[in-house]
Design an enzyme around this catalytic site. Structure first.
Site, PDB file in Angstrom:
ATOM      1  N   ASN A  24    -107.896 -22.822 -78.139  1.00 53.89           N
ATOM      2  CA  ASN A  24    -108.809 -23.154 -77.047  1.00 53.89           C
ATOM      3  C   ASN A  24    -108.451 -24.548 -76.536  1.00 53.89           C
ATOM      4  O   ASN A  24    -108.630 -25.541 -77.239  1.00 53.89           O
ATOM      5  CB  ASN A  24    -110.251 -23.108 -77.563  1.00 53.89           C
ATOM      6  CG  ASN A  24    -111.270 -23.419 -76.476  1.00 53.89           C
ATOM      7  OD1 ASN A  24    -111.142 -24.384 -75.754  1.00 53.89           O
ATOM      8  ND2 ASN A  24    -112.310 -22.595 -76.410  1.00 53.89           N
ATOM      9  N   ASP A  83    -115.448 -24.117 -85.581  1.00 49.07           N
ATOM     10  CA  ASP A  83    -116.119 -22.909 -85.103  1.00 49.07           C
ATOM     11  C   ASP A  83    -117.463 -23.358 -84.566  1.00 49.07           C
ATOM     12  O   ASP A  83    -118.220 -24.046 -85.259  1.00 49.07           O
ATOM     13  CB  ASP A  83    -116.293 -21.855 -86.197  1.00 49.07           C
ATOM     14  CG  ASP A  83    -116.560 -20.492 -85.580  1.00 49.07           C
ATOM     15  OD1 ASP A  83    -115.666 -19.974 -84.871  1.00 49.07           O
ATOM     16  OD2 ASP A  83    -117.660 -19.947 -85.774  1.00 49.07           O
ATOM     17  N   GLY A 168    -116.572 -23.833 -71.789  1.00 41.41           N
ATOM     18  CA  GLY A 168    -117.523 -22.907 -72.407  1.00 41.41           C
ATOM     19  C   GLY A 168    -118.857 -22.877 -71.678  1.00 41.41           C
ATOM     20  O   GLY A 168    -118.918 -22.777 -70.447  1.00 41.41           O
ATOM     21  N   ASP A 170    -120.965 -25.281 -71.403  1.00 40.53           N
ATOM     22  CA  ASP A 170    -121.418 -26.630 -71.080  1.00 40.53           C
ATOM     23  C   ASP A 170    -122.196 -26.730 -69.770  1.00 40.53           C
ATOM     24  O   ASP A 170    -123.203 -27.454 -69.699  1.00 40.53           O
ATOM     25  CB  ASP A 170    -120.231 -27.597 -71.031  1.00 40.53           C
ATOM     26  CG  ASP A 170    -119.719 -27.977 -72.417  1.00 40.53           C
ATOM     27  OD1 ASP A 170    -120.349 -27.558 -73.423  1.00 40.53           O
ATOM     28  OD2 ASP A 170    -118.707 -28.696 -72.500  1.00 40.53           O
TER      29      ASP A 170
END
Length: 208
Positions: A24, A83, A168, A170
């Protein structure tokens, strides 16, 4: 070894190469920035052609440890895995450990945010919008020694999403006490208070 394990000293991480066990780009960028001041030379798992293992854990910590062990085994270097995910209280803390999967195979977080909003709408007007991000950071050495640290930040969800920074979920997450979403904040402001920064502070205090 998990954070807070009694009477067991933490292992110190010496300066040198460290694998960031993630493909990512947003996570890699944030972790590089956090590692910058500590004499660590981070290299991403993707640049070493280390594949992503299947995430079969049932918690953030379990998945972080699984990914860190996998990269440490294949690279022969210490590996740091993250994670993390969004937990929405009105959705029984979903998407949680499946946060990336809600974005589909194309990692479309615009889609993922719409799914969260649709689920909240179906939950009805009484459903709250409180949510939190969790981050588990696992550091694993090639001999299998592992240490895990967990961070959290609480906030509320907004719609429509706001801001183009971060990654993501956010743009739909507004931390408590702030008027901007993570998507609107400058990276330095987010790094000072995010779930990842919270976990990283604990890791630094223990192993660096």
């Amino acid at each position: 070894m998990s954070e807070g394990a009694p009477d067991i000293p933490h292992r110190k991480l010496v300066p040198g190469r460290l694998v960031i066990a993630s493909h990512n780009a947003g996570k890699v960028r944030e972790i590089r920035a956090l590692l910058g001041p500590h004499g660590i030379d981070p290299v991403s798992a993707g640049s070493l052609d280390i594949p992503e293992p299947e995430e079969t854990g049932t918690s953030f910590a379990a998945n972080a440890e699984l990914k860190a062990r996998f990269s440490a085994d294949l690279s022969g270097l210490p590996a740091l895995a993250d994670d993390s995910g969004l937990c929405v209280e009105a959705l029984n803390f979903e998407p949680g450990i499946f946060s990336a999967r809600w974005a589909g195979p194309g990692r479309d977080f615009g889609l993922a945010m719409r799914l969260v909003e649709e689920h909240l709408e179906r939950a009805g007007p009484e459903a709250g919008r409180d949510a939190h991000f969790i981050c588990a950071l696992s550091l694993c050495w090639p001999d299998g020694h592992v240490e895990t640290f967990e961070g959290r930040v609480d906030g509320t969800l907004v719609w429509p999403p706001r801001g183009d920074n971060g990654f993501g979920y956010d743009p739909m997450f507004q931390p408590w006490g702030h008027e901007q979403t993570f998507g609107e904040m400058e990276p330095e402001a987010k790094h000072a208070m995010s779930h990842r920064a919270d976990a990283f502070r604990k890791l630094v205090a223990a192993v660096l």
